[in-house]
Write a protein that holds these residues in place. Structure first.
Motif, mmCIF file in Angstrom:
data_model
loop_
_atom_site.group_PDB
_atom_site.id
_atom_site.type_symbol
_atom_site.label_atom_id
_atom_site.label_comp_id
_atom_site.label_asym_id
_atom_site.label_seq_id
_atom_site.Cartn_x
_atom_site.Cartn_y
_atom_site.Cartn_z
ATOM 1 N N PRO A 16 0.828 -1.213 0.000
ATOM 2 C CA PRO A 16 0.000 0.000 0.000
ATOM 3 C C PRO A 16 0.862 1.263 0.000
ATOM 4 O O PRO A 16 1.720 1.423 0.849
ATOM 5 C CB PRO A 16 -0.813 -0.122 1.291
ATOM 6 C CG PRO A 16 -0.827 -1.580 1.607
ATOM 7 C CD PRO A 16 0.496 -2.100 1.128
ATOM 8 N N TRP A 17 0.623 2.109 -0.989
ATOM 9 C CA TRP A 17 1.349 3.373 -1.118
ATOM 10 C C TRP A 17 2.865 3.159 -1.057
ATOM 11 O O TRP A 17 3.604 3.960 -0.490
ATOM 12 C CB TRP A 17 0.908 4.368 -0.040
ATOM 13 C CG TRP A 17 -0.484 4.870 -0.259
ATOM 14 C CD1 TRP A 17 -1.616 4.474 0.398
ATOM 15 C CD2 TRP A 17 -0.916 5.847 -1.214
ATOM 16 N NE1 TRP A 17 -2.719 5.139 -0.074
ATOM 17 C CE2 TRP A 17 -2.320 5.987 -1.063
ATOM 18 C CE3 TRP A 17 -0.245 6.605 -2.173
ATOM 19 C CZ2 TRP A 17 -3.056 6.858 -1.859
ATOM 20 C CZ3 TRP A 17 -0.996 7.480 -2.954
ATOM 21 C CH2 TRP A 17 -2.386 7.594 -2.791
ATOM 22 N N GLY A 18 3.314 2.072 -1.682
ATOM 23 C CA GLY A 18 4.733 1.737 -1.640
ATOM 24 C C GLY A 18 5.635 2.762 -2.287
ATOM 25 O O GLY A 18 6.833 2.811 -1.982
ATOM 26 N N ILE A 19 5.084 3.590 -3.153
ATOM 27 C CA ILE A 19 5.898 4.590 -3.824
ATOM 28 C C ILE A 19 6.513 5.562 -2.818
ATOM 29 O O ILE A 19 7.610 6.098 -3.035
ATOM 30 C CB ILE A 19 5.058 5.370 -4.882
ATOM 31 C CG1 ILE A 19 5.957 6.298 -5.692
ATOM 32 C CG2 ILE A 19 3.926 6.132 -4.218
ATOM 33 C CD1 ILE A 19 7.006 5.600 -6.499
ATOM 34 N N ILE A 20 5.831 5.768 -1.681
ATOM 35 C CA ILE A 20 6.381 6.661 -0.657
ATOM 36 C C ILE A 20 7.657 6.060 -0.073
ATOM 37 O O ILE A 20 8.668 6.742 0.114
ATOM 38 C CB ILE A 20 5.342 6.930 0.446
ATOM 39 C CG1 ILE A 20 4.084 7.576 -0.139
ATOM 40 C CG2 ILE A 20 5.936 7.829 1.529
ATOM 41 C CD1 ILE A 20 2.966 7.755 0.866
ATOM 42 N N GLY A 21 7.616 4.761 0.217
ATOM 43 C CA GLY A 21 8.802 4.091 0.737
ATOM 44 C C GLY A 21 9.934 4.087 -0.271
ATOM 45 O O GLY A 21 11.105 4.242 0.088
ATOM 46 N N ALA A 22 9.589 3.888 -1.547
ATOM 47 C CA ALA A 22 10.614 3.907 -2.586
ATOM 48 C C ALA A 22 11.235 5.292 -2.707
ATOM 49 O O ALA A 22 12.452 5.432 -2.917
ATOM 50 C CB ALA A 22 10.011 3.482 -3.918
ATOM 51 N N LEU A 23 10.420 6.321 -2.586
ATOM 52 C CA LEU A 23 10.951 7.689 -2.617
ATOM 53 C C LEU A 23 11.869 7.937 -1.421
ATOM 54 O O LEU A 23 12.876 8.646 -1.539
ATOM 55 C CB LEU A 23 9.809 8.696 -2.625
ATOM 56 C CG LEU A 23 9.065 8.853 -3.953
ATOM 57 C CD1 LEU A 23 7.814 9.709 -3.770
ATOM 58 C CD2 LEU A 23 9.984 9.479 -4.999
ATOM 59 N N CYS A 24 11.533 7.355 -0.281
ATOM 60 C CA CYS A 24 12.380 7.480 0.894
ATOM 61 C C CYS A 24 13.766 6.905 0.601
ATOM 62 O O CYS A 24 14.791 7.531 0.904
ATOM 63 C CB CYS A 24 11.726 6.753 2.074
ATOM 64 S SG CYS A 24 12.702 6.740 3.595
ATOM 65 N N ILE A 25 13.797 5.721 -0.013
ATOM 66 C CA ILE A 25 15.076 5.108 -0.390
ATOM 67 C C ILE A 25 15.793 5.966 -1.425
ATOM 68 O O ILE A 25 16.996 6.230 -1.315
ATOM 69 C CB ILE A 25 14.842 3.691 -0.936
ATOM 70 C CG1 ILE A 25 14.344 2.769 0.178
ATOM 71 C CG2 ILE A 25 16.122 3.138 -1.568
ATOM 72 C CD1 ILE A 25 13.948 1.383 -0.302
ATOM 73 N N GLY A 26 15.056 6.418 -2.430
ATOM 74 C CA GLY A 26 15.660 7.207 -3.492
ATOM 75 C C GLY A 26 16.239 8.511 -2.989
ATOM 76 O O GLY A 26 17.362 8.897 -3.370
ATOM 77 N N VAL A 27 15.508 9.196 -2.124
ATOM 78 C CA VAL A 27 15.998 10.465 -1.579
ATOM 79 C C VAL A 27 17.248 10.233 -0.742
ATOM 80 O O VAL A 27 18.214 11.012 -0.805
ATOM 81 C CB VAL A 27 14.899 11.153 -0.739
ATOM 82 C CG1 VAL A 27 15.471 12.326 0.045
ATOM 83 C CG2 VAL A 27 13.765 11.628 -1.647
ATOM 84 N N ALA A 28 17.254 9.155 0.057
ATOM 85 C CA ALA A 28 18.429 8.865 0.876
ATOM 86 C C ALA A 28 19.659 8.615 0.012
ATOM 87 O O ALA A 28 20.749 9.118 0.299
ATOM 88 C CB ALA A 28 18.151 7.659 1.766
ATOM 89 N N LEU A 29 19.490 7.842 -1.055
ATOM 90 C CA LEU A 29 20.624 7.546 -1.942
ATOM 91 C C LEU A 29 21.118 8.808 -2.642
ATOM 92 O O LEU A 29 22.333 9.020 -2.780
ATOM 93 C CB LEU A 29 20.213 6.495 -2.970
ATOM 94 C CG LEU A 29 20.009 5.080 -2.429
ATOM 95 C CD1 LEU A 29 19.429 4.180 -3.516
ATOM 96 C CD2 LEU A 29 21.321 4.508 -1.907
ATOM 97 N N PHE A 30 20.189 9.629 -3.100
ATOM 98 C CA PHE A 30 20.591 10.859 -3.796
ATOM 99 C C PHE A 30 21.249 11.825 -2.816
ATOM 100 O O PHE A 30 22.287 12.435 -3.124
ATOM 101 C CB PHE A 30 19.379 11.516 -4.449
ATOM 102 C CG PHE A 30 19.732 12.553 -5.473
ATOM 103 C CD1 PHE A 30 19.911 12.188 -6.799
ATOM 104 C CD2 PHE A 30 19.908 13.882 -5.119
ATOM 105 C CE1 PHE A 30 20.251 13.142 -7.752
ATOM 106 C CE2 PHE A 30 20.258 14.839 -6.060
ATOM 107 C CZ PHE A 30 20.423 14.466 -7.388
#
Length: 281
Positions: A140-154
């Motif tokens: 559910p709303w997994g895109i938020i978690g993926a953005l969390c990972i993406g922002v951390a990596l960037f």
């Protein structure tokens, strides 16, 4: 063999050393929480089902362990932060079922941001994080978690002691992988009105995050024994807070309950930061 060992090196894995009292505590607490969760499931269901029994135990034990791990990242100077987060996380399970993959993503993203290991993510770590982001596409709303990972990596390439620019490519890949999976089998549930208990958990968690002491970390990294950077610590805290609020905003009650481990970690850290709380030596 040396090539294989080098390929499997990690910059996001932190060993659990039983020689430390806090680590022994969480190992026992995870088992106890798992047992409580399993028994509670049987009592609530009124019947015994092997899958439900073990599933409930894994969810309860996993929530407690991840809450402890998140607290280690957002308040690395105080063992008590992680210890206090454990019973709060167990109690917070009453708010609803946890989203283990999501809170694991928040924990790992925070670890990338603060870099408690002392080294940036390795190539194998990047593959793991992209894979986790892809898996979140089915949640559910997994895109938020993926953005969390993406922002951390960037952000890892912009914060002090910047990581290699390969992190930026991995950040983009993580979000795109999640979007692809979401388009195929993702869940976009509507917002659900939180219960009183869920509102209370969210309110206490946000208040705790706001009250966390802002100070220069005294702890040092696991591998290189470098001092932690206060800018990275603030980034990790902010990332966890924004992610938790975003899930609450888009999913409502289930999003608050799903990320209960995040709020438990913030509450534990705030309590550990009260005057008189013992620092880690």
């Amino acid at each position: 063999m040396p090539v294989i060992v080098k390929a499997l090196r990690t910059g996001i894995g932190r060993p659990i050393d039983p020689s430390y009292p806090s680590n022994r505590f969480v190992l026992v607490a995870t088992l106890v929480a798992g047992g409580i969760g399993s028994i509670w499931e049987v009592v609530a269901a009124g019947s015994f089902g092997l899958g439900a029994f073990f599933g409930a135990g894994i969810r309860a034990g996993g929530t407690v362990f991840i809450a402890w791990a998140i607290a280690r990242e957002i308040d690395p100077d105080r063992q008590t932060a992680a210890v206090v987060a454990v019973p709060i996380a167990l109690l917070a399970l009453l708010a609803g079922p946890p989203w283990l993959a999501t809170i694991a993503a928040v924990m790992l993203a925070g670890r990338v941001a603060i870099r408690t290991t002392g080294v940036p993510p390795t190539r194998i770590d990047l593959l793991v994080l992209v894979g986790l982001a892809a898996y979140l596409g089915s949640a559910p709303w997994g895109i938020i978690g993926a953005l969390c990972i993406g922002v951390a990596l960037f952000a890892d390439t912009l914060l002090p002691r910047p990581a290699h620019n390969l992190n930026r490519a991995a950040a983009i890949a993580a979000v795109l992988a999640c979007v692809a999976v979401t388009m195929l089998i993702g869940e976009w549930p509507s917002w659900e009105q939180p219960s009183f208990g869920q509102w209370t958990l969210l309110g206490l968690g946000v208040l705790a995050a706001a009250l966390l002491p802002v100070e220069e970390p005294r702890s040092r990294t696991d591998i290189r024994d470098d001092p932690l950077h206060h800018g990275r610590l603030r980034a990790a805290r902010l990332l966890a807070l924004i992610t938790g609020v975003a899930y609450a905003g888009f999913a409502g009650g289930p999003g608050i309950a799903g990320l209960a481990a995040v709020w438990a970690a913030f509450i534990g850290a705030a309590l550990a930061g009260l005057p008189g709380a013992r620092r880690r030596r």
